[in-house]
Design an enzyme around this catalytic site. Sequence first.
Site, PDB file in Angstrom:
ATOM      1  N   GLY A   1       3.924  -2.684   4.674  1.00 31.95           N
ATOM      2  CA  GLY A   1       2.910  -3.120   5.310  1.00 31.95           C
ATOM      3  C   GLY A   1       2.385  -4.069   5.651  1.00 31.95           C
ATOM      4  CB  CYS A   2       0.966  -6.233   3.435  1.00 32.70           C
ATOM      5  SG  CYS A   2       0.275  -5.791   2.925  1.00 32.70           S
ATOM      6  CB  THR A   3       6.334  -7.192   5.094  1.00 31.53           C
ATOM      7  OG1 THR A   3       6.441  -7.691   3.431  1.00 31.53           O
ATOM      8  CG2 THR A   3       7.155  -7.626   5.850  1.00 31.53           C
TER       9      THR A   3
END
EC number: 1.11.1.24
Length: 157
Positions: free
Chosen positions: A47-49
């Site tokens: 998700g952060c990527t």
Amino acid sequence: MAHSVKAGDKAPDFTLPSQAGEPVRLSDRLGERVVILYFYPKDETPGCTKEACAFRDSYEVFTDAGAEVIGVSSDSVASHLAFAGHHKLPFTLLSDEDGSVRKSYGVPSTLGLLPGRVTYVIDRAGVVRHVVNSQLNIGKHIDSALEIIRELQAERA
């Protein structure tokens, strides 16, 4: 935990190290630019990527509208340097290893464990104009921030 920073609040000032190890002070970045300050859980997670790459892909739109994107997580300077290099991120990532800035903004945790995903749009005067708090709807962070940036740009014109 401090109260959550809301639209209309003065953004808490801070100084944190960037992925290059240089100190970055929020108040030094304001004035000429609007700041998109986004807190995210962890480098290199799916998700952060996805979120970082979405900010990267819209980076030119943000900068053309007079905004600067800054990401914050508790990862180390070295982790941020590797993450930014791996995904060709053109914006600043800040290391909040002790979580003090996250706490000062009142960024909530999900299930009490996972650091929250919250984006703040901070105007040139240092006032928070918009807050997006969504752990899973990553597109909402970018779309909402762009909408507010455009409104602020129109107000300034």
